[in-house]
Design a protein around this motif. Sequence first.
Motif, mmCIF file in Angstrom:
data_model
loop_
_atom_site.group_PDB
_atom_site.id
_atom_site.type_symbol
_atom_site.label_atom_id
_atom_site.label_comp_id
_atom_site.label_asym_id
_atom_site.label_seq_id
_atom_site.Cartn_x
_atom_site.Cartn_y
_atom_site.Cartn_z
ATOM 1 N N GLY A 66 -3.906 7.044 2.444
ATOM 2 C CA GLY A 66 -3.192 6.574 1.114
ATOM 3 C C GLY A 66 -2.784 7.618 0.228
ATOM 4 N N GLU A 67 -3.848 8.740 0.110
ATOM 5 C CA GLU A 67 -3.465 9.902 -0.614
ATOM 6 C C GLU A 67 -2.242 10.716 -0.560
ATOM 7 N N LEU A 110 2.416 8.355 10.671
ATOM 8 C CA LEU A 110 1.141 8.138 12.038
ATOM 9 C C LEU A 110 1.624 7.753 13.195
ATOM 10 N N ALA A 111 2.866 7.047 13.289
ATOM 11 C CA ALA A 111 3.221 6.810 14.560
ATOM 12 C C ALA A 111 3.911 7.962 15.437
ATOM 13 N N ARG A 112 4.371 8.773 14.521
ATOM 14 C CA ARG A 112 4.929 10.238 15.404
ATOM 15 C C ARG A 112 3.825 11.186 15.436
ATOM 16 N N SER A 167 -8.358 12.007 9.114
ATOM 17 C CA SER A 167 -7.154 11.409 9.984
ATOM 18 C C SER A 167 -7.426 9.614 9.858
ATOM 19 N N ALA A 168 -6.429 9.316 9.969
ATOM 20 C CA ALA A 168 -6.182 7.706 9.962
ATOM 21 C C ALA A 168 -7.349 7.081 11.282
ATOM 22 N N SER A 186 -13.071 7.413 9.156
ATOM 23 C CA SER A 186 -11.872 7.969 8.237
ATOM 24 C C SER A 186 -12.204 8.011 6.899
ATOM 25 N N THR A 187 -11.632 8.863 6.016
ATOM 26 C CA THR A 187 -11.545 8.708 4.773
ATOM 27 C C THR A 187 -10.901 7.591 4.370
ATOM 28 N N GLU A 188 -9.928 6.841 5.038
ATOM 29 C CA GLU A 188 -8.878 5.704 4.576
ATOM 30 C C GLU A 188 -10.257 4.418 4.564
ATOM 31 N N GLU A 189 -11.437 4.638 4.861
ATOM 32 C CA GLU A 189 -12.458 3.743 5.066
ATOM 33 C C GLU A 189 -13.311 3.902 4.058
#
Length: 218
Positions: free
Chosen positions: A50-51, A74-76, A110-111, A133-136
């Motif tokens: 997100g950041e 992320l898809a790439r 990483s996601a 993950s840091t997204e969590e």
Amino acid sequence: MELRAVVFDLDGVIIDTEEVWEQVRRGYVAEHGREFLPDTQSRMMGMSTGEWSTHLSAEVGVPRTPEQVAADVLARMAERYRTDLPLIPGSVAAVRRIAERFPVALASSSARVLIDQVLRTAGLAGTFRVTLSTEEVPRGKPAPDVYLAAVERLGLAPEACAAVEDSSNGLRSAAAAGLRVIAVPHGVYPPAADALALADLVVTGLDELTVEAVEKLG
């Protein structure tokens, strides 16, 4: 206090992906007619999904929402990991070696989708007791959130754990959380001197990351 667990970073420690991240994100930004700011690459190292997607959208000026930027990039990245995972030499052996003696966790910027893909491709799925993950967590590195959450899930105090990190923000994050810090400086993206000074142990390569070296930190 005796060391009872080891928490690994992912990018720059197990996989050599900082250059891949830079290539993918620079290419994506250029496709939208924008350029990295002078400090964009260094700032994004350690940022949560997100950041960094907000940075590319709001500050670099990519004309997509942060959510769209994240999904596109992320898809790439996931496709690159499926077809050509850039494992750091000795990283898988080092993780398995340490895991034979200590519970191991993963605390990555990483996601989640990329963490899971890397562990499957590298044959490390199931090796880590905890993966985060840091997204969590609320904040990405250099904030201590992801390390604090990882050791909490291990059921241990931070001072009973060691972290293996390469980047400035990662070293700062682990030190701020109160873990013993093992630095494996990345040759292309070395940590800042003040961040490296936070390390309790500096190794020049993962072959030096032995059970004996970790035990001495305790």
